[in-house]
Design a protein around this motif. Structure first.
Motif, PDB file in Angstrom:
ATOM      1  N   LYS A  29       0.847  -1.180   0.000  1.00 18.84           N
ATOM      2  CA  LYS A  29       0.000   0.000   0.000  1.00 18.84           C
ATOM      3  C   LYS A  29       0.886   1.234   0.000  1.00 18.84           C
ATOM      4  N   GLN A  30       0.837   1.994  -1.117  1.00 16.01           N
ATOM      5  CA  GLN A  30       1.641   3.190  -1.230  1.00 16.01           C
ATOM      6  C   GLN A  30       0.765   4.414  -1.067  1.00 16.01           C
ATOM      7  N   GLN A  31       1.370   5.488  -0.595  1.00 15.81           N
ATOM      8  CA  GLN A  31       0.660   6.756  -0.545  1.00 15.81           C
ATOM      9  C   GLN A  31       0.703   7.335  -1.954  1.00 15.81           C
ATOM     10  N   GLN A  32      -0.457   7.725  -2.458  1.00 14.24           N
ATOM     11  CA  GLN A  32      -0.520   8.260  -3.798  1.00 14.24           C
ATOM     12  C   GLN A  32       0.079   9.644  -3.854  1.00 14.24           C
ATOM     13  N   TYR A  33       0.654   9.952  -4.995  1.00 18.20           N
ATOM     14  CA  TYR A  33       1.219  11.274  -5.234  1.00 18.20           C
ATOM     15  C   TYR A  33       0.197  12.105  -5.990  1.00 18.20           C
ATOM     16  N   PHE A  34      -0.142  13.267  -5.453  1.00 18.45           N
ATOM     17  CA  PHE A  34      -1.051  14.187  -6.100  1.00 18.45           C
ATOM     18  C   PHE A  34      -0.286  15.475  -6.385  1.00 18.45           C
ATOM     19  N   PRO A  35      -0.044  15.790  -7.656  1.00 12.20           N
ATOM     20  CA  PRO A  35       0.702  17.010  -7.976  1.00 12.20           C
ATOM     21  C   PRO A  35      -0.152  18.255  -7.793  1.00 12.20           C
ATOM     22  N   GLY A  36       0.506  19.391  -7.778  1.00  6.04           N
ATOM     23  CA  GLY A  36      -0.176  20.668  -7.698  1.00  6.04           C
ATOM     24  C   GLY A  36       0.024  21.344  -6.351  1.00  6.04           C
ATOM     25  N   LEU A  37      -0.525  22.533  -6.239  1.00  2.00           N
ATOM     26  CA  LEU A  37      -0.404  23.310  -5.002  1.00  2.00           C
ATOM     27  C   LEU A  37      -1.356  22.841  -3.918  1.00  2.00           C
ATOM     28  N   TYR A  38      -2.452  22.200  -4.326  1.00  2.00           N
ATOM     29  CA  TYR A  38      -3.500  21.828  -3.373  1.00  2.00           C
ATOM     30  C   TYR A  38      -3.842  20.336  -3.489  1.00  2.00           C
ATOM     31  N   PRO A  39      -2.905  19.455  -3.213  1.00  2.00           N
ATOM     32  CA  PRO A  39      -3.169  18.013  -3.353  1.00  2.00           C
ATOM     33  C   PRO A  39      -4.258  17.507  -2.414  1.00  2.00           C
ATOM     34  N   GLU A  40      -4.448  18.208  -1.289  1.00  2.00           N
ATOM     35  CA  GLU A  40      -5.451  17.780  -0.319  1.00  2.00           C
ATOM     36  C   GLU A  40      -6.860  17.763  -0.919  1.00  2.00           C
ATOM     37  N   ALA A  41      -7.087  18.523  -1.974  1.00  2.00           N
ATOM     38  CA  ALA A  41      -8.411  18.557  -2.602  1.00  2.00           C
ATOM     39  C   ALA A  41      -8.764  17.224  -3.271  1.00  2.00           C
ATOM     40  N   SER A  42      -7.775  16.387  -3.506  1.00  2.00           N
ATOM     41  CA  SER A  42      -8.021  15.049  -4.058  1.00  2.00           C
ATOM     42  C   SER A  42      -7.822  13.948  -3.023  1.00  2.00           C
ATOM     43  N   GLN A  43      -7.341  14.313  -1.847  1.00  2.00           N
ATOM     44  CA  GLN A  43      -7.017  13.319  -0.828  1.00  2.00           C
ATOM     45  C   GLN A  43      -8.056  13.173   0.273  1.00  2.00           C
ATOM     46  N   ARG A  44      -8.690  14.288   0.630  1.00  2.00           N
ATOM     47  CA  ARG A  44      -9.613  14.253   1.776  1.00  2.00           C
ATOM     48  C   ARG A  44     -10.680  15.322   1.602  1.00  2.00           C
ATOM     49  N   ILE A  45     -11.746  15.202   2.370  1.00  2.00           N
ATOM     50  CA  ILE A  45     -12.805  16.206   2.345  1.00  2.00           C
ATOM     51  C   ILE A  45     -12.270  17.512   2.944  1.00  2.00           C
ATOM     52  N   LEU A  46     -12.464  18.594   2.216  1.00  2.00           N
ATOM     53  CA  LEU A  46     -12.002  19.901   2.675  1.00  2.00           C
ATOM     54  C   LEU A  46     -12.996  20.518   3.646  1.00  2.00           C
ATOM     55  N   ASN A  47     -12.488  21.453   4.439  1.00  2.00           N
ATOM     56  CA  ASN A  47     -13.368  22.227   5.322  1.00  2.00           C
ATOM     57  C   ASN A  47     -13.029  23.704   5.139  1.00  2.00           C
ATOM     58  N   ALA A  48     -13.812  24.565   5.773  1.00  2.00           N
ATOM     59  CA  ALA A  48     -13.649  26.015   5.616  1.00  2.00           C
ATOM     60  C   ALA A  48     -12.243  26.477   6.012  1.00  2.00           C
ATOM     61  N   LYS A  49     -11.657  25.829   6.971  1.00  2.00           N
ATOM     62  CA  LYS A  49     -10.300  26.182   7.418  1.00  2.00           C
ATOM     63  C   LYS A  49      -9.274  25.988   6.288  1.00  2.00           C
ATOM     64  N   ASP A  50      -9.502  24.966   5.447  1.00  2.00           N
ATOM     65  CA  ASP A  50      -8.594  24.709   4.325  1.00  2.00           C
ATOM     66  C   ASP A  50      -8.618  25.833   3.296  1.00  2.00           C
ATOM     67  N   LEU A  51      -9.732  26.543   3.210  1.00  2.00           N
ATOM     68  CA  LEU A  51      -9.896  27.574   2.195  1.00  2.00           C
ATOM     69  C   LEU A  51      -9.633  28.984   2.726  1.00  2.00           C
ATOM     70  N   LYS A  52      -9.452  29.082   4.021  1.00  2.00           N
ATOM     71  CA  LYS A  52      -9.245  30.384   4.660  1.00  2.00           C
ATOM     72  C   LYS A  52      -8.009  31.077   4.083  1.00  2.00           C
ATOM     73  N   GLY A  53      -8.176  32.325   3.712  1.00  2.00           N
ATOM     74  CA  GLY A  53      -7.066  33.128   3.204  1.00  2.00           C
ATOM     75  C   GLY A  53      -6.820  32.985   1.716  1.00  2.00           C
ATOM     76  N   LEU A  54      -7.554  32.124   1.042  1.00  2.00           N
ATOM     77  CA  LEU A  54      -7.373  31.957  -0.400  1.00  2.00           C
ATOM     78  C   LEU A  54      -8.245  32.957  -1.149  1.00  2.00           C
ATOM     79  N   ASN A  55      -7.684  33.597  -2.169  1.00  2.00           N
ATOM     80  CA  ASN A  55      -8.468  34.530  -2.966  1.00  2.00           C
ATOM     81  C   ASN A  55      -9.214  33.763  -4.061  1.00  2.00           C
ATOM     82  N   SER A  56     -10.001  34.460  -4.862  1.00  2.00           N
ATOM     83  CA  SER A  56     -10.836  33.792  -5.858  1.00  2.00           C
ATOM     84  C   SER A  56     -10.005  33.032  -6.894  1.00  2.00           C
ATOM     85  N   PHE A  57      -8.846  33.575  -7.268  1.00  2.00           N
ATOM     86  CA  PHE A  57      -7.998  32.857  -8.217  1.00  2.00           C
ATOM     87  C   PHE A  57      -7.434  31.582  -7.590  1.00  2.00           C
ATOM     88  N   ASP A  58      -6.994  31.667  -6.339  1.00  2.00           N
ATOM     89  CA  ASP A  58      -6.486  30.487  -5.633  1.00  2.00           C
ATOM     90  C   ASP A  58      -7.556  29.394  -5.579  1.00  2.00           C
TER      91      ASP A  58
END
Length: 115
Positions: A29-58
């Motif tokens: 069982k390997q940990q999958q590699y997710f490229p990009g600045l925000y790999p957590e968006a493909s790894q786990r359910i996000l919450n409001a804290k994950d998005l805090k401080g991000l602008n509309s482009f982010d």
């Protein structure tokens, strides 16, 4: 001289493997590699804290990285330009909906609410 012969004798007992052969084995069982600045968006359910401080482009990038990881070919020039600059991105499909996981689908909808 005895030390050299002893060492040579020990090396004869070690199986003849190259460095790459030794490291070729991987855990089941390997940990999958997710490229990009925000790999957590493909790894786990996000919450409001994950998005805090991000602008509309982010937020747009975070959401579209999910599609990009599956090889989505973008329609807007802004996203085409952005992802074509990423060394990990390779557009292959006009529709990647069938590749999206349940986590990714939920995160896409969640991010849209904050955009």
């Amino acid at each position: 001289m005895k030390r050299i012969l002893l060492l040579l004798g020990l090396f004869a007992l070690i199986p003849n493997t190259s460095f790459s052969q030794v490291h070729a084995q991987r855990p089941a069982k390997q940990q999958q590699y997710f490229p990009g600045l925000y790999p957590e968006a493909s790894q786990r359910i996000l919450n409001a804290k994950d998005l805090k401080g991000l602008n509309s482009f982010d937020l747009k990038v975070m959401r579209n990285e999910i599609y990009a990881r599956h090889g989505y070919i973008f329609n807007t020039q802004e996203m085409k330009d952005y992802f074509n600059e990423q060394d990990w991105y390779y557009g292959r499909y006009k529709n990647v909906d069938k590749f999206l996981t349940d986590i990714e689908k939920k995160n896409i909808e969640f991010i849209k609410k904050f955009e």
